[in-house]
Design a protein around this motif. Structure first.
Motif, PDB file in Angstrom:
ATOM      1  N   LYS A  69      10.067  25.781  -9.171  1.00 35.21           N
ATOM      2  CA  LYS A  69      10.650  25.102 -10.339  1.00 35.21           C
ATOM      3  C   LYS A  69      10.493  25.931 -11.612  1.00 35.21           C
ATOM      4  N   SER A  70       9.428  26.737 -11.682  1.00 32.86           N
ATOM      5  CA  SER A  70       9.283  27.633 -12.841  1.00 32.86           C
ATOM      6  C   SER A  70      10.360  28.714 -12.812  1.00 32.86           C
ATOM      7  N   LEU A  71      10.639  29.265 -11.613  1.00 34.13           N
ATOM      8  CA  LEU A  71      11.709  30.255 -11.495  1.00 34.13           C
ATOM      9  C   LEU A  71      13.075  29.618 -11.719  1.00 34.13           C
ATOM     10  N   LEU A  72      13.263  28.408 -11.184  1.00 35.52           N
ATOM     11  CA  LEU A  72      14.534  27.705 -11.355  1.00 35.52           C
ATOM     12  C   LEU A  72      14.854  27.533 -12.839  1.00 35.52           C
ATOM     13  N   ALA A  73      13.863  27.088 -13.610  1.00 38.16           N
ATOM     14  CA  ALA A  73      14.076  26.939 -15.054  1.00 38.16           C
ATOM     15  C   ALA A  73      14.328  28.298 -15.702  1.00 38.16           C
ATOM     16  N   GLY A  74      13.605  29.318 -15.226  1.00 39.19           N
ATOM     17  CA  GLY A  74      13.775  30.653 -15.793  1.00 39.19           C
ATOM     18  C   GLY A  74      15.165  31.218 -15.575  1.00 39.19           C
ATOM     19  N   PHE A  75      15.745  30.897 -14.424  1.00 39.53           N
ATOM     20  CA  PHE A  75      17.089  31.411 -14.125  1.00 39.53           C
ATOM     21  C   PHE A  75      18.189  30.464 -14.611  1.00 39.53           C
ATOM     22  N   GLY A  76      17.826  29.550 -15.483  1.00 38.73           N
ATOM     23  CA  GLY A  76      18.838  28.741 -16.163  1.00 38.73           C
ATOM     24  C   GLY A  76      19.120  27.394 -15.544  1.00 38.73           C
ATOM     25  N   GLY A  77      18.377  27.013 -14.495  1.00 38.47           N
ATOM     26  CA  GLY A  77      18.589  25.712 -13.872  1.00 38.47           C
ATOM     27  C   GLY A  77      17.745  24.631 -14.514  1.00 38.47           C
ATOM     28  N   LEU A 108       2.502  24.896 -22.660  1.00 33.88           N
ATOM     29  CA  LEU A 108       2.660  23.436 -22.693  1.00 33.88           C
ATOM     30  C   LEU A 108       3.802  23.025 -23.614  1.00 33.88           C
ATOM     31  N   ALA A 109       3.969  23.769 -24.694  1.00 35.41           N
ATOM     32  CA  ALA A 109       5.008  23.410 -25.663  1.00 35.41           C
ATOM     33  C   ALA A 109       6.415  23.618 -25.115  1.00 35.41           C
ATOM     34  N   GLU A 110       6.565  24.493 -24.100  1.00 36.16           N
ATOM     35  CA  GLU A 110       7.897  24.750 -23.566  1.00 36.16           C
ATOM     36  C   GLU A 110       7.986  24.461 -22.055  1.00 36.16           C
ATOM     37  N   GLY A 111       6.987  23.788 -21.526  1.00 39.19           N
ATOM     38  CA  GLY A 111       6.957  23.514 -20.094  1.00 39.19           C
ATOM     39  C   GLY A 111       7.994  22.491 -19.660  1.00 39.19           C
ATOM     40  N   VAL A 112       8.189  22.434 -18.346  1.00 34.19           N
ATOM     41  CA  VAL A 112       9.125  21.477 -17.746  1.00 34.19           C
ATOM     42  C   VAL A 112       8.368  20.693 -16.669  1.00 34.19           C
ATOM     43  N   TYR A 170      -4.020  37.104 -20.741  1.00 30.96           N
ATOM     44  CA  TYR A 170      -3.146  35.975 -20.389  1.00 30.96           C
ATOM     45  C   TYR A 170      -1.851  36.054 -21.179  1.00 30.96           C
ATOM     46  N   ALA A 171      -0.780  35.578 -20.572  1.00 26.10           N
ATOM     47  CA  ALA A 171       0.536  35.606 -21.216  1.00 26.10           C
ATOM     48  C   ALA A 171       1.394  34.502 -20.620  1.00 26.10           C
ATOM     49  N   PRO A 172       2.476  34.115 -21.310  1.00 24.85           N
ATOM     50  CA  PRO A 172       3.390  33.120 -20.734  1.00 24.85           C
ATOM     51  C   PRO A 172       4.088  33.691 -19.502  1.00 24.85           C
ATOM     52  N   VAL A 173       4.614  32.808 -18.661  1.00 24.68           N
ATOM     53  CA  VAL A 173       5.407  33.278 -17.524  1.00 24.68           C
ATOM     54  C   VAL A 173       6.638  33.989 -18.073  1.00 24.68           C
ATOM     55  N   PRO A 174       7.166  34.965 -17.324  1.00 25.21           N
ATOM     56  CA  PRO A 174       8.338  35.719 -17.813  1.00 25.21           C
ATOM     57  C   PRO A 174       9.566  34.829 -17.978  1.00 25.21           C
ATOM     58  N   VAL A 175      10.562  35.416 -18.600  1.00 25.90           N
ATOM     59  CA  VAL A 175      11.796  34.704 -18.900  1.00 25.90           C
ATOM     60  C   VAL A 175      12.971  35.447 -18.266  1.00 25.90           C
ATOM     61  N   ALA A 176      14.020  34.727 -17.903  1.00 29.11           N
ATOM     62  CA  ALA A 176      15.305  35.333 -17.519  1.00 29.11           C
ATOM     63  C   ALA A 176      16.331  34.800 -18.514  1.00 29.11           C
ATOM     64  N   ALA A 201      16.053  31.692 -19.492  1.00 31.05           N
ATOM     65  CA  ALA A 201      15.243  30.730 -20.240  1.00 31.05           C
ATOM     66  C   ALA A 201      13.811  30.817 -19.738  1.00 31.05           C
ATOM     67  N   ARG A 202      12.962  29.989 -20.305  1.00 31.37           N
ATOM     68  CA  ARG A 202      11.587  29.895 -19.817  1.00 31.37           C
ATOM     69  C   ARG A 202      11.224  28.421 -19.673  1.00 31.37           C
ATOM     70  N   GLY A 203      10.658  28.062 -18.556  1.00 29.35           N
ATOM     71  CA  GLY A 203      10.266  26.669 -18.332  1.00 29.35           C
ATOM     72  C   GLY A 203       9.142  26.579 -17.328  1.00 29.35           C
ATOM     73  N   PRO A 204       7.936  27.006 -17.714  1.00 28.49           N
ATOM     74  CA  PRO A 204       6.824  26.964 -16.758  1.00 28.49           C
ATOM     75  C   PRO A 204       6.538  25.543 -16.304  1.00 28.49           C
ATOM     76  N   HIS A 205       6.172  25.400 -15.060  1.00 29.21           N
ATOM     77  CA  HIS A 205       5.792  24.086 -14.550  1.00 29.21           C
ATOM     78  C   HIS A 205       4.597  23.555 -15.325  1.00 29.21           C
ATOM     79  N   PHE A 206       4.622  22.291 -15.680  1.00 31.85           N
ATOM     80  CA  PHE A 206       3.431  21.690 -16.274  1.00 31.85           C
ATOM     81  C   PHE A 206       3.285  20.251 -15.824  1.00 31.85           C
ATOM     82  N   GLY A 207       2.079  19.742 -15.946  1.00 33.33           N
ATOM     83  CA  GLY A 207       1.772  18.361 -15.596  1.00 33.33           C
ATOM     84  C   GLY A 207       0.386  18.022 -16.107  1.00 33.33           C
ATOM     85  N   THR A 208       0.213  16.802 -16.587  1.00 27.65           N
ATOM     86  CA  THR A 208      -1.012  16.442 -17.298  1.00 27.65           C
ATOM     87  C   THR A 208      -1.593  15.139 -16.753  1.00 27.65           C
ATOM     88  N   TRP A 209      -2.881  15.065 -16.688  1.00 25.95           N
ATOM     89  CA  TRP A 209      -3.566  13.813 -16.385  1.00 25.95           C
ATOM     90  C   TRP A 209      -3.589  12.945 -17.648  1.00 25.95           C
TER      91      TRP A 209
END
Length: 477
Positions: free
Chosen positions: A258-266, A418-422, A343-349, A351-359
């Motif tokens: 899902k992180s790659l999917l968001a990165g490739f524009g999905g 977290l600010a740009e996660g999906v 440490y760095a954010p996940v790469p972008v294609a 777009a960028r949309g790293p997977h996130f989830g919070t308790w």
């Protein structure tokens, strides 16, 4: 599309069909009776009880605050912890039996759609100064996407996502659109890239990379650069590989995808609010093709990657086996490796949309001490407490805490991610859906099926599972 307004009994029963607690859940907790103690003037109980996770949500950080909690409140806070699977079943059992034993429940994001009606809606508390007397909730300080994704739900149609995270802290805006707030976020996880600073700073490595690729060696910011850097550091004869991936069958593989999917524009949520299967389009195929090439063609990952979870990838990186990795928490190189981590954010294609989830910490709807339990969760999630808990590695959910941690490379990367996660789609049977997609990721990664074949099979599996769960998919799916 799923029709709103169905009872929790059917949702919860579907969710735990494979669970040992199914029988308990079948007794239902659908709407109606609630516990007492919501009056701000309710007598102070001698003790509050909280059901919490273990290392998954950094229990030690919270437990270390218990003595301070007792000083502030004059009451005891009993924290019972359970590892992930046992905790999930225990939470479901508690709500299914309408138990009032625990006043506070920790809820992971994938569970929330099934549990939301058993959780106390907080809008009435958030707007009542009488119960914000110990620690005001300060919703405006929570990272907007984290608050909206974690805690803002429409209990009558749990599939719906709150449309505007920027207004999630405005209680009137939330309730005005049929939503409510069902908890206070704590332990916010997002996928972050870690890399070996010592390797990237090595003059010999820099010279070799520049000679081979005609550009300076640098921490990759795009997926194309990432692939190239991973290839460069892959040297099996030296027991060194470029990166890790979590391609074993499990939620971790879905997180990678899902992180790659968001990165490739999905759509990084993979499934739309109208239950469209957005993971299977051209962007999904592109993401899975990239994943397969990295793992099975380029072979920039250690042996065993198609069986790896986040545990194995962390271990591989910590032992010096790889130059880069992705994970949800900070890492620590083994002393014998002697390197340094950046440490760095996940790469972008596109777009960028790293997977996130919070308790989140939620009030048990059947608690007899809800006013005091509310005061407890606002205090535990207040900026001062979250900042203190970072000494034990807690992942904060508040913007002000990340500002206070400016200069810390891990927390800077985590806060930005977290600010740009999906987040995930909101489904009562998300665990089943995630596994079906993880199987597709695994088979494509290993070359057992082409990315298109794997996605087509996942469409069949996901469609069947959603239909069995009572969802009505759009005809185009």
């Amino acid at each position: 599309m799923r029709r709103p307004g169905r009872g929790l009994r059917s949702r919860v029963s579907r969710l735990v069909a494979v669970s040992a607690v199914a029988a308990l859940l079948a007794t239902g907790c659908g709407g109606g009776a609630t516990g007492g103690g919501a009056d701000p003037a309710s007598p102070k109980p001698p003790q509050l009880r909280m059901l919490y996770a273990t290392a998954e949500a950094n229990a030690e950080a919270v437990q270390n605050l218990v003595p301070h909690f007792r000083e502030v409140f004059g009451i005891d806070l009993q924290i019972d912890t359970q590892p992930y699977d046992a905790l999930q079943q225990r939470v479901y059992a508690e709500v299914a039996t309408r138990s009032s034993y625990y006043d506070i429940l920790i809820v992971d994001t994938p569970w929330a759609p099934a549990l939301v009606r058993a959780l106390e809606p907080l809008s009435g508390y958030l707007t009542n100064p009488a119960v914000n007397d110990v620690a005001p909730a300060q919703l405006e300080d929570l990272i907007p996407k984290v608050l909206a994704d974690t805690a803002v739900y429409d209990a009558d149609d749990e599939v719906r996502q709150f449309p505007d995270p920027a207004t999630a802290s405005d209680v009137a805006a939330v309730t005005g659109q049929g939503f409510d707030v069902y908890g206070m976020p704590l332990q916010a996880n997002a996928m972050v890239m870690a890399y070996r600073k010592d390797l990237f700073a090595d003059p010999a490595e820099q010279a070799a990379f520049a000679q081979r690729y005609g550009r300076p060696l640098a921490v990759p910011t795009t997926w194309d650069e990432f692939s190239q850097v991973a290839e460069f550091f892959t040297r099996p004869e030296q027991d060194l590989y470029g990166t890790t991936m979590m391609a074993g069958v499990g939620d971790w593989a879905t997180d990678d995808f899902k992180s790659l999917l968001a990165g490739f524009g999905g759509d990084g949520r993979m499934i739309g609010e109208d239950l469209s299967l957005d993971f299977a389009g051209p962007e999904g195929e592109q993401a899975l093709t990239y994943y397969h090439r990295l793992i099975s063609e380029q072979r920039s990952v250690p042996p065993g990657t198609t069986a790896a979870s986040w545990d194995e990838t962390a271990s591989s990186f910590d032992s010096g086996l790889t130059a880069m990795t992705f994970n949800y928490h900070s890492l620590e190189l083994d002393p014998a490796v002697g390197g340094e981590i950046g440490y760095a954010p996940v790469p972008v294609a596109q777009a960028r949309g790293p997977h996130f989830g919070t308790w989140m910490l939620s009030l048990n709807r059947f608690s007899q001490h809800k006013a005091w339990a509310y005061r407890a969760i606002t205090w535990l999630t207040a900026p001062e407490q979250q900042l203190a808990m970072t000494a034990d590695g807690l992942h904060p959910s508040r913007t002000s805490v990340y500002a206070a941690l400016a200069g810390d490379e891990f927390y800077t990367a985590l806060g930005g991610s977290l600010a740009e996660g999906v987040g995930r789609p909101r489904l009562t049977n998300y665990t089943e859906i995630s596994r079906a997609i993880a199987v597709a990721v695994n088979t494509a990664a290993s070359g057992e099926a082409t990315p298109r074949e794997a996605l087509d099979k996942a469409v069949e599996d996901v469609t069947r599972r959603l239909t069995q769960a009572g969802y009505e998919l759009p005809e185009a799916s």
